[in-house]
Design an enzyme around this catalytic site. Sequence first.
Site, PDB file in Angstrom:
ATOM      1  CB  ALA A  74      -9.885 -11.825   3.154  1.00  0.00           C
ATOM      2  N   GLY A  75     -12.461  -9.953   3.104  1.00  0.00           N
ATOM      3  CA  GLY A  75     -13.088  -8.714   3.552  1.00  0.00           C
ATOM      4  C   GLY A  75     -14.364  -8.396   2.814  1.00  0.00           C
ATOM      5  CG  ASN A 123     -11.079  -1.728   6.526  1.00  0.00           C
ATOM      6  OD1 ASN A 123     -11.302  -2.356   7.569  1.00  0.00           O
ATOM      7  ND2 ASN A 123     -10.087  -2.051   5.689  1.00  0.00           N
ATOM      8  CG  MET A 125     -14.421  -2.984   8.111  1.00  0.00           C
ATOM      9  SD  MET A 125     -16.131  -2.434   8.133  1.00  0.00           S
ATOM     10  CE  MET A 125     -16.986  -3.977   7.884  1.00  0.00           C
ATOM     11  CG  PHE A 127     -10.856  -9.346  11.981  1.00  0.00           C
ATOM     12  CD1 PHE A 127     -10.484  -8.954  10.702  1.00  0.00           C
ATOM     13  CD2 PHE A 127      -9.865  -9.809  12.850  1.00  0.00           C
ATOM     14  CE1 PHE A 127      -9.163  -9.018  10.292  1.00  0.00           C
ATOM     15  CE2 PHE A 127      -8.535  -9.876  12.440  1.00  0.00           C
ATOM     16  CZ  PHE A 127      -8.185  -9.476  11.163  1.00  0.00           C
ATOM     17  CG  ASN A 185      -5.594 -10.866   8.409  1.00  0.00           C
ATOM     18  OD1 ASN A 185      -4.613 -10.196   8.710  1.00  0.00           O
ATOM     19  ND2 ASN A 185      -6.710 -10.326   7.967  1.00  0.00           N
ATOM     20  CB  SER A 188      -6.059  -6.789  10.118  1.00  0.00           C
ATOM     21  OG  SER A 188      -6.958  -5.718  10.380  1.00  0.00           O
ATOM     22  CG  ASN A 190      -8.466  -1.913  10.947  1.00  0.00           C
ATOM     23  OD1 ASN A 190      -7.986  -0.809  11.162  1.00  0.00           O
ATOM     24  ND2 ASN A 190      -8.791  -2.334   9.742  1.00  0.00           N
ATOM     25  CB  THR A 191      -7.365  -6.981  15.565  1.00  0.00           C
ATOM     26  OG1 THR A 191      -8.585  -7.170  14.844  1.00  0.00           O
ATOM     27  CG2 THR A 191      -7.416  -7.802  16.846  1.00  0.00           C
ATOM     28  CE  LYS A 233      -4.467  -9.779   2.962  1.00  0.00           C
ATOM     29  NZ  LYS A 233      -5.923  -9.740   2.669  1.00  0.00           N
ATOM     30  CB  THR A 261       0.699  -6.126   1.114  1.00  0.00           C
ATOM     31  OG1 THR A 261      -0.031  -5.088   0.404  1.00  0.00           O
ATOM     32  CG2 THR A 261       2.085  -6.255   0.516  1.00  0.00           C
ATOM     33  CG  ASN A 262      -4.124  -6.930   5.533  1.00  0.00           C
ATOM     34  OD1 ASN A 262      -5.067  -6.207   5.242  1.00  0.00           O
ATOM     35  ND2 ASN A 262      -4.249  -7.961   6.368  1.00  0.00           N
ATOM     36  CE1 TYR A 334     -14.642  -5.086  -0.914  1.00  0.00           C
ATOM     37  CE2 TYR A 334     -13.249  -5.592   0.953  1.00  0.00           C
ATOM     38  CZ  TYR A 334     -14.462  -5.190   0.444  1.00  0.00           C
ATOM     39  OH  TYR A 334     -15.495  -4.899   1.295  1.00  0.00           O
ATOM     40  CB  THR A 335     -10.147  -1.147  -3.033  1.00  0.00           C
ATOM     41  OG1 THR A 335     -10.009  -1.484  -1.649  1.00  0.00           O
ATOM     42  CG2 THR A 335     -10.451   0.339  -3.149  1.00  0.00           C
TER      43      THR A 335
END
Length: 369
Positions: A74-75, A123, A125, A127, A185, A188, A190-191, A233, A261-262, A334-335
Site C-alpha cells: 500500500a502507498g 514519508n 504523507m 494518507f 491500517n 501509520s 503519520n495520522t 497491519k 510491518t508498516n 515498495y521502496t
Amino acid sequence: MTALDLAYRYVARPVLFRLGGGDAETAHARTLAALSRLARHPALLRRVRRLLAADPAPRSVFGLTFPNPVGLAAGADKDGVALAAWPALGFGFVEAGTVTAVGQPGNPRPRVFRLTESQAVINRMGFPNAGAAALAAQIAATGDIGVPLGISLGKSKVTPIGDAIADYLTSLRAVEAHADYIAVNVSSPNTLGLRGLQDRGALDELVTALTAEAAALAPRSGRAGRPVPLLVKIAPDLTDQAIADVLQVCHDRGAAGVIATNTTIARNNVIPGERGLALESGGLSGRPLTARALQVVRFVCAHTDLPVIGVGGIGRPDDALAMFDAGATLVQLYTALLYRGPGLLRDITRATGRRPAAGSATDPQEKPR
C-alpha cells in the site's frame, strides 16, 4: 546483473531521481501518471509483461490464489489509477490505498525524502487520497486486473479517534465489493492517534465491528457466505507483548491474517552521512528496516497460525527468502522498487520458484499459537 538491471540502475533511475527537480513525491506522481497511461493500452501491457515476466510461484491463502507471492505494498497507488500496470511489471498481487472515508490532501509538503545511500525513504504523507467511494469507482472502471487486489483502509484525519470505527466502516462499505482482501491500517505514524488503535481494547472493538460488517456485506457481494478477508497491519515499533495482544485480538475476532510491518519511527541502521536527513519526521522504509521487519515476522509466525504477509526492507531475493523461512506466506515491496527497479520482482520469483511457503496450501503445517 542483467541488461534490464543495468538499464534501470544507470539510465532509468537517474532520470527518475531528477524528475521534479529531485523532489521525491513529484517524481513518484509522474511515474504513476506514466503507469496510468500504460494501463490503458492492453497491447503495451502484454509487451511489458513478456519483457518482465515473473516466474510462476503460486500461493493459496485467504481462499485466494496468488500467481506469485510478491505483492505491491500500500502507498504506491493510493487511488488505484494504475492498477492494471502493476501485474505487468511482475507483481502477484496489488494493494491499493491507504484510502480513507473522506478524501483528504494529506500533510503539508515536502513530505517524502529519499535517503539514497541508505536505500531508504522517509514519508509523512498522511494518507492523501480521493476517498473510498472514488477508489471504488476507479476499480469498477478498471475491471479485473488478473491478480488478487487488496485495499488498505485508514482513518480520515478529520474524524476524531473516538469515531474511528464508524469511519472505517464507511470505507469498508464503499470498497468491500471490489476487494479480494482488506488491510486494516492502524499502524501509520503519520495520522495523529492512529497507532493507538493497535492497543488491545481499541483494536478489539475495531476488528469486531469490521468482521461483523464484512459478514453482513458478503451476501450482497456474491461471496457465498465467505466474507472478504480482513488483515491487520502492524507497526515494527511495537513491543513483543503489544504484538502478542494484537495477535490475540486477530485470533479472537476472526481476522484472516497479519501484515508485518508498516514503516518505523526509529532511525536505526541509517548510513552515518544521512543521519541529518533522517531527523525528518515520518515513517522510515527500506533497507534500514530489513532486520527489524524480519524479527517481527518471526515473532508473529511463532505466536499465531494466521497467515502473514511480510513487508519491510525487502531489497534482495535473500531478504524475501528469509521472510518465507520465518513463516511468511507472501511478501510486499515498495521502496526497493525505487532503488532496484522491476527486475527485482523477477529475481525474487526465480529464487522462490515453487519452494513451499509456510501457511500456504502447499505447506499445511500449523504454527504454535
